[in-house]
Scaffold this motif. Sequence first.
Motif, mmCIF file in Angstrom:
data_model
loop_
_atom_site.group_PDB
_atom_site.id
_atom_site.type_symbol
_atom_site.label_atom_id
_atom_site.label_comp_id
_atom_site.label_asym_id
_atom_site.label_seq_id
_atom_site.Cartn_x
_atom_site.Cartn_y
_atom_site.Cartn_z
ATOM 1 N N ARG A 33 0.833 -1.211 0.000
ATOM 2 C CA ARG A 33 0.000 0.000 0.000
ATOM 3 C C ARG A 33 0.867 1.260 0.000
ATOM 4 O O ARG A 33 0.622 2.196 -0.767
ATOM 5 C CB ARG A 33 -0.920 -0.015 1.227
ATOM 6 N N LYS A 34 1.897 1.273 0.845
ATOM 7 C CA LYS A 34 2.764 2.447 0.920
ATOM 8 C C LYS A 34 3.535 2.662 -0.380
ATOM 9 O O LYS A 34 3.763 3.802 -0.796
ATOM 10 C CB LYS A 34 3.742 2.303 2.088
ATOM 11 N N ARG A 36 2.489 2.022 -3.371
ATOM 12 C CA ARG A 36 1.576 2.649 -4.326
ATOM 13 C C ARG A 36 1.390 4.134 -4.026
ATOM 14 O O ARG A 36 1.251 4.947 -4.937
ATOM 15 C CB ARG A 36 0.244 1.904 -4.332
ATOM 16 N N GLN A 37 1.405 4.493 -2.748
ATOM 17 C CA GLN A 37 1.379 5.908 -2.401
ATOM 18 C C GLN A 37 2.616 6.615 -2.943
ATOM 19 O O GLN A 37 2.536 7.746 -3.445
ATOM 20 C CB GLN A 37 1.300 6.067 -0.880
ATOM 21 N N CYS A 40 2.318 7.075 -6.701
ATOM 22 C CA CYS A 40 1.384 8.179 -6.939
ATOM 23 C C CYS A 40 2.077 9.523 -6.734
ATOM 24 O O CYS A 40 1.956 10.445 -7.556
ATOM 25 C CB CYS A 40 0.182 8.027 -6.025
ATOM 26 N N TYR A 120 -4.285 7.687 -5.891
ATOM 27 C CA TYR A 120 -4.237 6.290 -5.457
ATOM 28 C C TYR A 120 -5.408 6.063 -4.512
ATOM 29 O O TYR A 120 -5.507 6.706 -3.457
ATOM 30 C CB TYR A 120 -2.919 5.963 -4.759
ATOM 31 N N ARG A 123 -7.152 9.230 -3.476
ATOM 32 C CA ARG A 123 -6.405 10.258 -2.752
ATOM 33 C C ARG A 123 -5.214 10.717 -3.581
ATOM 34 O O ARG A 123 -4.555 9.908 -4.229
ATOM 35 C CB ARG A 123 -5.927 9.742 -1.388
ATOM 36 N N TRP A 125 -1.586 11.854 -3.619
ATOM 37 C CA TRP A 125 -0.370 11.838 -2.804
ATOM 38 C C TRP A 125 0.725 12.662 -3.465
ATOM 39 O O TRP A 125 0.860 12.672 -4.684
ATOM 40 C CB TRP A 125 0.111 10.399 -2.587
ATOM 41 N N ARG A 132 5.995 11.671 2.216
ATOM 42 C CA ARG A 132 4.829 11.779 1.355
ATOM 43 C C ARG A 132 3.633 12.225 2.189
ATOM 44 O O ARG A 132 3.552 11.934 3.389
ATOM 45 C CB ARG A 132 4.531 10.456 0.655
ATOM 46 N N LEU A 134 -0.766 13.865 1.764
ATOM 47 C CA LEU A 134 -1.910 14.143 0.904
ATOM 48 C C LEU A 134 -1.881 15.602 0.473
ATOM 49 O O LEU A 134 -1.544 16.491 1.265
ATOM 50 C CB LEU A 134 -3.209 13.829 1.642
#
Length: 402
Positions: A33-34, A36-37, A40, A120, A123, A125, A132, A134
């Motif tokens: 998950r991180k 992919r952030q 992004c 992502y 959201r 990022w 990182r 938002l």
Amino acid sequence: MERLSDQQLEALLNDTESDLTERKKSFRGDVSRKARQVVCAFSNDLPNHNSPGVLFIGAGDDGTPSGEPITDELLLALADMKTDGNILPLPVLSVEKRILKGSEMAIVTVMPSDMPPVKYEGRIWIRTGPRRSLANEQEERILNERRRYKNLPFDIYPIPSARITDISKSVFENEFLPAAFAADVLENNGRTYEERLATCKMIVSPENTTPTVLGLLAIGKSPQDFLPGAYIQFLRIDGTDLADPVVDEEDIGGSIVELLRRTEEKLKAHNRVAVDITSTPTHQIEMPYPPAAIQQILYNAVLHRTYESTNAPVRVYWFNDRIEINSPGGPYGNVTSENFGRPGITDYRNPNIGGVLKTFGFIQAFGRGIATTRREMERNGNPAPEFETNQSAVVCTLRGKQ
């Protein structure tokens, strides 16, 4: 795409303050998950470096190797970040195994997007120094502004003759936004209607509210008034030749969601189910064509077609022995007539339309439609799908059971 040298990669690996670098010891747990952030954020490139960002798998926070085995399965999992549809528009990235500091590492190189803001899971990022976060409203506006000066794909070109009143506010606010953005983002959203449309690429900008091709196709009240070829022509022919009698026909228009749903209903009505209660102890349900195969080819035809400088529709012709689906516009970008349909060979003429189809649930992941069609046709006992490509069209033929 730029390939960084070992020296460049090691310099980034050692620079713990760089906003172009992220390091992870492994790809286990919540790292997926991180990561992919991170992809992004690199894609959004808020600092405007115009340089690739690099995610290292197999390195600690200080850049020392962690000894993580870099397997083929790991590389495939990393590559899946590009096409699983959670990052939209689709990121431009490469994945490779390199030897750095005497140890194997997986290198994910991410290019800045031409179409920010990139999201992502709903959201936006960004990178703020080595961290990182938002994007706030002002940072989102900066990303929107930057998009004006890039080389844009046709699906976010403005349509000068259209007005903001030609797109449906109710569909945008009640259907698209809840599907496109996380609930907490919408709850804390102080942006105006025009700012939200611009973020989603439905209009040019909050100041220039001219609808884009995407805006008209996704939430337009009557897209065909401005894009006359953006419809589906359906024919059910009682025979095997175009000259045979037509027993059902319809030109199906409306927004992308409407025309796909109406076409699927039409196809379902003609894909009559046969129930065999004599040849086996339990009854067998058979269909002339597997629904998933028809759906995948239909979605591909709408996604990959050209909408520019043509009045030609997507054509779905159902004969007694086959279905032909004709998509205007030949192979695009990395896809050629020679490599068409090969696994891993993908490109997107309309990447933002792909994002809309993903948002509305028509596409779960990208680049798998043809493989799914082949599998479903085989399972149903149909011949393999046939593809004919040229500069002006891609035609898929699905044949009935022999």
